[in-house]
Design a protein around this motif. Structure first.
Motif, short mmCIF file in Angstrom:
data_model
loop_
_atom_site.label_atom_id
_atom_site.label_comp_id
_atom_site.label_asym_id
_atom_site.label_seq_id
_atom_site.Cartn_x
_atom_site.Cartn_y
_atom_site.Cartn_z
N LEU A 68 7.58 3.63 -17.92
CA LEU A 68 8.17 3.26 -16.63
C LEU A 68 7.08 2.93 -15.61
O LEU A 68 7.25 2.02 -14.78
N MET A 69 5.95 3.64 -15.69
CA MET A 69 4.84 3.35 -14.79
C MET A 69 4.31 1.93 -15.01
O MET A 69 4.07 1.19 -14.06
N VAL A 70 4.16 1.55 -16.27
CA VAL A 70 3.67 0.20 -16.58
C VAL A 70 4.68 -0.85 -16.17
O VAL A 70 4.32 -1.91 -15.65
N LEU A 71 5.96 -0.58 -16.40
CA LEU A 71 7.01 -1.52 -15.99
C LEU A 71 6.98 -1.73 -14.48
O LEU A 71 7.08 -2.87 -13.99
N PHE A 72 6.83 -0.65 -13.72
CA PHE A 72 6.72 -0.76 -12.27
C PHE A 72 5.51 -1.61 -11.88
O PHE A 72 5.61 -2.49 -11.01
N LEU A 73 4.38 -1.36 -12.51
CA LEU A 73 3.17 -2.11 -12.20
C LEU A 73 3.33 -3.59 -12.51
O LEU A 73 2.86 -4.45 -11.75
N LEU A 74 4.00 -3.90 -13.60
CA LEU A 74 4.23 -5.31 -13.96
C LEU A 74 5.10 -6.00 -12.92
O LEU A 74 4.79 -7.12 -12.47
N ASN B 241 0.82 -1.20 0.00
CA ASN B 241 0.00 0.00 0.00
C ASN B 241 0.85 1.26 0.00
O ASN B 241 0.55 2.23 -0.70
N ASN B 242 1.94 1.25 0.79
CA ASN B 242 2.84 2.40 0.81
C ASN B 242 3.56 2.57 -0.52
O ASN B 242 3.74 3.69 -1.01
N LEU B 243 3.96 1.44 -1.12
CA LEU B 243 4.63 1.52 -2.42
C LEU B 243 3.69 2.05 -3.49
O LEU B 243 4.07 2.89 -4.31
N PHE B 244 2.47 1.56 -3.49
CA PHE B 244 1.52 2.01 -4.50
C PHE B 244 1.15 3.47 -4.26
O PHE B 244 0.92 4.22 -5.22
N PHE B 245 1.09 3.87 -3.02
CA PHE B 245 0.83 5.27 -2.70
C PHE B 245 1.91 6.16 -3.29
O PHE B 245 1.62 7.18 -3.93
N ALA B 246 3.17 5.77 -3.10
CA ALA B 246 4.29 6.54 -3.66
C ALA B 246 4.22 6.54 -5.18
O ALA B 246 4.46 7.57 -5.84
N PHE B 247 3.89 5.38 -5.77
CA PHE B 247 3.75 5.27 -7.21
C PHE B 247 2.66 6.21 -7.73
O PHE B 247 2.84 6.90 -8.75
N LEU B 248 1.54 6.27 -7.02
CA LEU B 248 0.42 7.11 -7.47
C LEU B 248 0.79 8.59 -7.42
O LEU B 248 0.46 9.35 -8.34
N VAL B 249 1.47 9.00 -6.36
CA VAL B 249 1.88 10.40 -6.25
C VAL B 249 2.86 10.77 -7.35
O VAL B 249 2.71 11.79 -8.04
N ILE B 250 3.88 9.92 -7.54
CA ILE B 250 4.89 10.19 -8.57
C ILE B 250 4.27 10.14 -9.96
O ILE B 250 4.55 10.99 -10.83
N GLY B 251 3.41 9.14 -10.20
CA GLY B 251 2.76 9.03 -11.49
C GLY B 251 1.87 10.23 -11.79
O GLY B 251 1.81 10.69 -12.93
N TYR B 252 1.19 10.73 -10.77
CA TYR B 252 0.32 11.89 -10.96
C TYR B 252 1.12 13.15 -11.28
O TYR B 252 0.80 13.89 -12.21
N LEU B 253 2.19 13.36 -10.52
CA LEU B 253 2.98 14.58 -10.72
C LEU B 253 3.77 14.56 -12.02
O LEU B 253 3.76 15.53 -12.79
N PHE B 254 4.45 13.44 -12.27
CA PHE B 254 5.36 13.39 -13.43
C PHE B 254 4.73 12.74 -14.66
O PHE B 254 5.20 12.97 -15.78
N GLY B 255 3.67 11.97 -14.46
CA GLY B 255 3.02 11.33 -15.61
C GLY B 255 1.81 12.08 -16.11
O GLY B 255 1.29 11.76 -17.18
N VAL B 256 1.36 13.09 -15.35
CA VAL B 256 0.18 13.86 -15.74
C VAL B 256 0.47 15.36 -15.76
O VAL B 256 0.39 16.01 -16.79
N ILE B 257 0.83 15.90 -14.59
CA ILE B 257 0.94 17.36 -14.46
C ILE B 257 2.18 17.91 -15.15
O ILE B 257 2.11 18.89 -15.90
N LEU B 258 3.34 17.30 -14.92
CA LEU B 258 4.60 17.85 -15.44
C LEU B 258 5.13 17.09 -16.65
O LEU B 258 6.25 17.34 -17.10
N TYR B 259 4.34 16.20 -17.20
CA TYR B 259 4.80 15.34 -18.29
C TYR B 259 5.30 16.14 -19.49
O TYR B 259 6.41 15.92 -19.98
N ASP B 260 4.52 17.09 -19.96
CA ASP B 260 4.91 17.87 -21.14
C ASP B 260 5.92 18.96 -20.80
O ASP B 260 6.79 19.29 -21.62
N PHE B 261 5.84 19.49 -19.60
CA PHE B 261 6.77 20.56 -19.21
C PHE B 261 8.19 20.02 -19.09
O PHE B 261 9.15 20.66 -19.54
#
Length: 397
Positions: free
Chosen positions: A38-44, A9-29
């Motif tokens: 990398l997100m999919v690789l981590f999930l696998l 749960n803690n790992l997935f929490f960290a994944f969700l925060v990082i994925g949200y910030l870098f995979g959604v908000i700051l992705y294009d910037f």
């Protein structure tokens, strides 16, 4: 390994925060284009550890089916030589990515603590405030590169906030606020989705369970008509005007019409990976575009393939009628599970699933979000919001 899985749960929490910030908000910037891979690789990797710890190999059946389907299409693409090997393999990664991400997140089935949900809620409010400032100061292109990406960032923020809260009226009002920030994108398709999503939330809270009965279907039909009216200007601009003026046919109507021909000409499995409507088919310019006379159109030529992957639905022609049926089966299974197991207990899980489906249904007309980074994140939220077998078991006790 046991301690790693124990803290999932803690790992997935960290994944969700990082994925949200870098995979959604700051992705294009930040312009780091491999965040979603990398997100999919981590999930696998994470899902494989969880399954190994549980020793319940049947949980791998959905993933095995997905891998088997794409393995078949990969072999099929090589057999018919749909494009060069690099294009086929690159498109394979792009197309399988959202399904792997969804089923891995569903398999992991994290359960966040109240403090973790509070942190995510505060993060969504902070980011929502930032999105509001970006919209007010007209810096959308600077941060997000395109208004449609700003709009989907607002959608992802609203969904994440709703997932972390209890579906009270205060939560719904904040959800509406976060979603409404997307109006700065001035995208007509967003207006349509906004109307439907707001209707789902308010009706579900005020009127009770939104079911697929006569009353519910009439309500959905009415709000769908409203959504079409809100988006009619762009629908006419993209599809009607382009088809009327055949000398200057725009890319979207041309791609949509040609995809229909491909369904018939390459029945039943389509034209193969990397051949049509995808980034790889433009980067490694597919012969399909010349075969159907699209190579002379603006945005679809070899020297300017910018509009080749400008919508999701045309790329389904790569998979043929069988692929379309499989895509429908995917959404049917997701909606059925949510309707069957979530609705008797909580509206929130069902409405997140229904709203996510509606988002991709509308978005696919004029964007390939389903296979992009923000689409992956929304699919992950939908997956962890779905009732899982352990949650169902607890409810049955």
């Amino acid at each position: 390994m046991s301690s790693l899985v124990f803290s999932k749960n803690n790992l997935f929490f960290a994944f969700l925060v990082i994925g949200y910030l870098f995979g959604v908000i700051l992705y294009d910037f930040l312009e780091f284009k491999y965040t979603d891979e990398l997100m999919v690789l981590f999930l696998l990797l994470f899902a494989s550890l969880v399954v190994q710890e549980r020793r319940k190999w049947k949980e791998l059946i959905p993933l095995s089916i997905v891998v088997g389907i794409f393995a078949f299409y990969t072999i099929y693409s090589f057999v018919i030589r749909s494009n060069v090997p690099k294009a086929i393999l690159k498109d394979l990664i792009i197309q399988i990515k959202p399904f792997l991400g969804f089923y891995c997140a569903y398999l992991i089935a994290p359960q966040f603590t109240n403090s973790q949900k509070l942190f995510l809620s505060i993060l969504c409010l902070v980011i929502g405030g930032g999105l509001l400032v970006v919209g007010l100061t007209d810096n959308i292109y600077t941060i997000f590169g395109h208004p449609s990406r700003f709009a989907t960032a607002a959608v992802a923020t609203a969904f994440l906030f709703l997932y972390c809260n209890s579906f009270t009226w205060n939560d719904i009002f904040i959800f509406i606020f976060l979603l409404t920030i997307g109006f700065f994108s001035t995208r007509s398709k967003f207006y349509g989705f906004w109307a439907i999503a707001i209707f789902f939330m308010i009706y579900g809270k005020a009127m009770g369970q939104l079911r697929f009965n006569k009353k519910g279907l009439l309500m959905i039909l009415g709000i769908s008509i409203l959504a079409i009216l809100l988006a009619k200007d762009k629908i006419i601009l993209y599809y009607v005007n382009g088809m009327i003026n055949s000398q200057e046919m725009w890319s979207r109507p041309a791609m949509m019409l040609t995809s229909g021909r491909i369904f018939l000409d390459y029945f039943p499995f389509g034209s193969g990976l990397g051949s049509f409507g995808t980034y790889a088919s433009g980067e490694y310019y597919s012969s399909i575009y010349e075969e159907y006379g699209l190579n002379h159109l603006w945005g679809l030529s070899k020297n300017n393939p910018a509009f080749i992957c400008d919508a999701f639905y045309p790329e389904l022609a790569q998979f043929g009628i069988v692929g379309v049926l499989l895509y429908i089966a995917f959404w049917y299974s997701v909606l059925y599970r949510s309707y069957r197991f979530a609705l008797p207990h909580t509206q929130k899980q069902w409405l997140i699933t229904l709203s996510s489906f509606t988002f991709f249904l509308i978005e696919g007309v004029a964007d390939a979000t389903f296979t992009h980074n923000r689409g992956l994140f929304i699919l992950v939220i939908m997956a962890i919001a779905l009732p899982n077998r352990y949650e169902n078991a607890r409810r049955s006790i």
